[in-house]
Structures are given as C-alpha cells and as structure tokens.
Design a protein around this motif. Structure first.
Motif, PDB file in Angstrom:
ATOM      1  N   THR A   3      71.263 -23.141  30.713  1.00 36.52           N
ATOM      2  CA  THR A   3      71.103 -21.951  31.592  1.00 36.52           C
ATOM      3  C   THR A   3      70.754 -20.629  30.706  1.00 36.52           C
ATOM      4  OG1 THR A   3      73.452 -21.317  31.707  1.00 36.52           O
ATOM      5  CG2 THR A   3      72.552 -22.998  33.276  1.00 36.52           C
ATOM      6  N   SER A  85      56.966 -24.845  46.912  1.00 37.32           N
ATOM      7  CA  SER A  85      58.419 -25.463  46.347  1.00 37.32           C
ATOM      8  C   SER A  85      58.000 -26.711  45.959  1.00 37.32           C
ATOM      9  CB  SER A  85      58.845 -25.516  47.619  1.00 37.32           C
ATOM     10  OG  SER A  85      58.305 -26.489  48.708  1.00 37.32           O
ATOM     11  N   ASN A  91      59.859 -23.705  40.764  1.00 40.90           N
ATOM     12  CA  ASN A  91      61.283 -23.706  40.909  1.00 40.90           C
ATOM     13  C   ASN A  91      62.013 -23.410  39.804  1.00 40.90           C
ATOM     14  OD1 ASN A  91      61.458 -24.828  43.343  1.00 40.90           O
ATOM     15  ND2 ASN A  91      60.758 -26.825  42.821  1.00 40.90           N
ATOM     16  N   ILE A  92      61.597 -23.425  38.565  1.00 41.83           N
ATOM     17  CA  ILE A  92      62.315 -23.180  37.338  1.00 41.83           C
ATOM     18  C   ILE A  92      62.318 -21.526  37.231  1.00 41.83           C
ATOM     19  CG2 ILE A  92      62.603 -23.171  34.941  1.00 41.83           C
ATOM     20  CD1 ILE A  92      62.056 -26.126  35.146  1.00 41.83           C
ATOM     21  N   HIS A  95      64.403 -19.555  40.016  1.00 40.51           N
ATOM     22  CA  HIS A  95      65.762 -19.623  39.571  1.00 40.51           C
ATOM     23  C   HIS A  95      65.989 -18.699  38.495  1.00 40.51           C
ATOM     24  CE1 HIS A  95      69.648 -21.228  39.051  1.00 40.51           C
ATOM     25  NE2 HIS A  95      69.476 -21.451  37.753  1.00 40.51           N
ATOM     26  N   GLN A  98      66.257 -15.259  40.097  1.00 36.48           N
ATOM     27  CA  GLN A  98      67.390 -15.165  40.879  1.00 36.48           C
ATOM     28  C   GLN A  98      68.472 -14.609  39.966  1.00 36.48           C
ATOM     29  OE1 GLN A  98      67.874 -15.098  44.080  1.00 36.48           O
ATOM     30  NE2 GLN A  98      70.096 -14.670  43.619  1.00 36.48           N
ATOM     31  N   GLN A  99      68.605 -15.418  38.626  1.00 29.90           N
ATOM     32  CA  GLN A  99      69.578 -15.058  37.801  1.00 29.90           C
ATOM     33  C   GLN A  99      69.549 -13.620  37.411  1.00 29.90           C
ATOM     34  OE1 GLN A  99      69.154 -18.363  35.034  1.00 29.90           O
ATOM     35  NE2 GLN A  99      70.994 -19.074  35.298  1.00 29.90           N
ATOM     36  N   GLN A 129      67.377 -23.380  46.335  1.00 25.49           N
ATOM     37  CA  GLN A 129      67.458 -22.631  45.384  1.00 25.49           C
ATOM     38  C   GLN A 129      68.333 -21.362  45.327  1.00 25.49           C
ATOM     39  OE1 GLN A 129      66.230 -23.081  42.294  1.00 25.49           O
ATOM     40  NE2 GLN A 129      64.921 -24.767  43.033  1.00 25.49           N
ATOM     41  N   LEU A 131      68.090 -18.527  46.767  1.00 32.15           N
ATOM     42  CA  LEU A 131      67.594 -17.446  46.394  1.00 32.15           C
ATOM     43  C   LEU A 131      67.831 -16.122  47.266  1.00 32.15           C
ATOM     44  CD1 LEU A 131      63.966 -18.997  45.791  1.00 32.15           C
ATOM     45  CD2 LEU A 131      65.705 -18.415  44.259  1.00 32.15           C
TER      46      LEU A 131
END
Length: 224
Positions: A3, A85, A91-92, A95, A98-99, A129, A131
């Motif tokens: 991650t 999507s 998607n990666i 994500h 978002q982190q 996800q 989000l």
C-alpha cells in the motif's frame, strides 16, 4: 501489492500481470490507441501550465451539481480525468489519491475526478473504492473536450475492448466510443493551471507526491 509503494510501481505491476494474463494480440490491440495518440502528439494539444481552465458544472455520483468556480472559491482544485470504472489503472490511481486526500485538504485543496461514464457507474465506483471526493460524470466528454483530452476508439479496436468487458456505449450511455486521455491538473484559485500532467499512455498517472509538492510550493509562493 504494497500500500505504501509509489503509484508508478503499482501501475507497473498491473501492466505486468496483464501481459501474463491477456493474449499478446489482444493486448496489442488495447494498446494501439496509445501509439496513435503519441504519433499525433495529442498531449501537446491539451491545456498546459499557465493557461486558464474553463468553468464547468457537472453532476456527482448522487446527482448533485458541482461547479468549479465554487470549489476555487475555497482553494486550489486538483482535477483528474480518468477513463472509467472498467479501467484497472484508473481504479488504482483513484485509490492512491483517496489515500492522500487528508494531505490535500490540509493544504487547502479539493479533489474531483471526471469521466464520461454515467452517474450510476460513478456511484458504483465511488462505493466500491470508498471514495470521499467528488466523482463527476462528464456526459459526452463535454468538459474533457475543453481540456483538449478527447479521442475516439477506432471501430477496429472496439471488439478488443468488449472482450475485457469495457463496452463504452454501456458505461458512457452513448455510442460515441470517446474517451479522455488520463490527465491531472492542479488549478490555482484564479483558475490558472499550475501543474498539468497528460499522457497518452493510460498506464502512466501523476504521482500523488508530486501533487502534494506542487501544492506546498503554491502555498509558499502565495504566503511570501
């Protein structure tokens, strides 16, 4: 997949898995638009640093209207255009963004992600996800076109997309088979682009760390 690995490393791992799992001929067809866009120097026609962005109002995944000028009234805005999507690279990327969203907010910025897919598809993506930033639906790529990002998937390549369950007419709700090149822009409060990243190669995306560094640089410049 770690991650804390750089986004580029995660994307490279997905590409490597794709080369193992997807037949070589199919993969070549899927990648053929990348070569076309490179040959046409499409990225050079996209909006660049120092240019002004057009204002827009788009619906989010819940149907609420989001207007760029209203967001800019609160601080800088990070705008990222993604394909949909159905795209694992998108998607990666989302994500990863978002982190780092808490860090973006600490620096006074907001984040929006834009694709041509329908609000229902955007809602499914946002829920899957988890989000918490705005995921906007740009029907007909109206806004992406103003950013100089739109291209059409050739008829000969569409069957390959359908083989990977990426029927764009179903995801986007029209028969145009148009997509935006993946692009991310950092926009200052006055609507000026301070950072622009556009790459015809959809397996490459802007690292979150570069966005954060650019936001810090922008904040320091405004406070000095």
């Amino acid at each position: 997949m770690a991650t804390d690995a750089p986004l580029s490393q995660k994307l490279a791992q997905v590409l490597a898995m794709g080369k193992q799992m997807v037949p070589a001929e199919l993969l070549q067809q899927l990648l053929s638009p990348v070569e076309m866009l490179r040959a046409n120097k499409a990225a050079e026609r996209a909006l660049q640093e120092g240019e002004k962005v057009p204002d827009f109002t788009l619906p989010d995944a819940l149907g609420n209207s989001v207007t760029l000028t209203q967001l800019l009234g609160q601080g800088p805005v990070v705008i990222t255009f993604y394909r949909g999507s159905w795209c694992p690279y998108c998607n990666i990327q989302l994500h990863a963004y978002q982190q780092v969203l808490p860090q973006l907010k600490e620096l006074g910025a907001s984040l929006v992600a834009i694709s041509p897919q329908t609000p229902d598809q955007s809602l499914s993506l946002a829920e899957k996800q988890a989000l918490t930033f705005a995921v906007l639906s740009d029907a007909g790529n109206r806004v992406a076109r103003k950013f100089g990002l739109v291209f059409t998937i050739d008829e000969a390549v569409r069957a390959a997309y359908r083989q990977i369950n990426a029927d764009l007419s179903a995801f986007n709700g029209d028969g145009s088979w148009e997509l935006p090149m993946a692009g991310t822009f950092l926009v200052d409060r006055d609507g000026t682009i301070r950072l622009a990243f556009v790459d015809p190669d959809y397996t490459r995306r802007l690292e979150p760390s570069i966005i954060i560094a650019s936001l810090k640089k922008l904040r320091n410049a405004q406070s000095s």
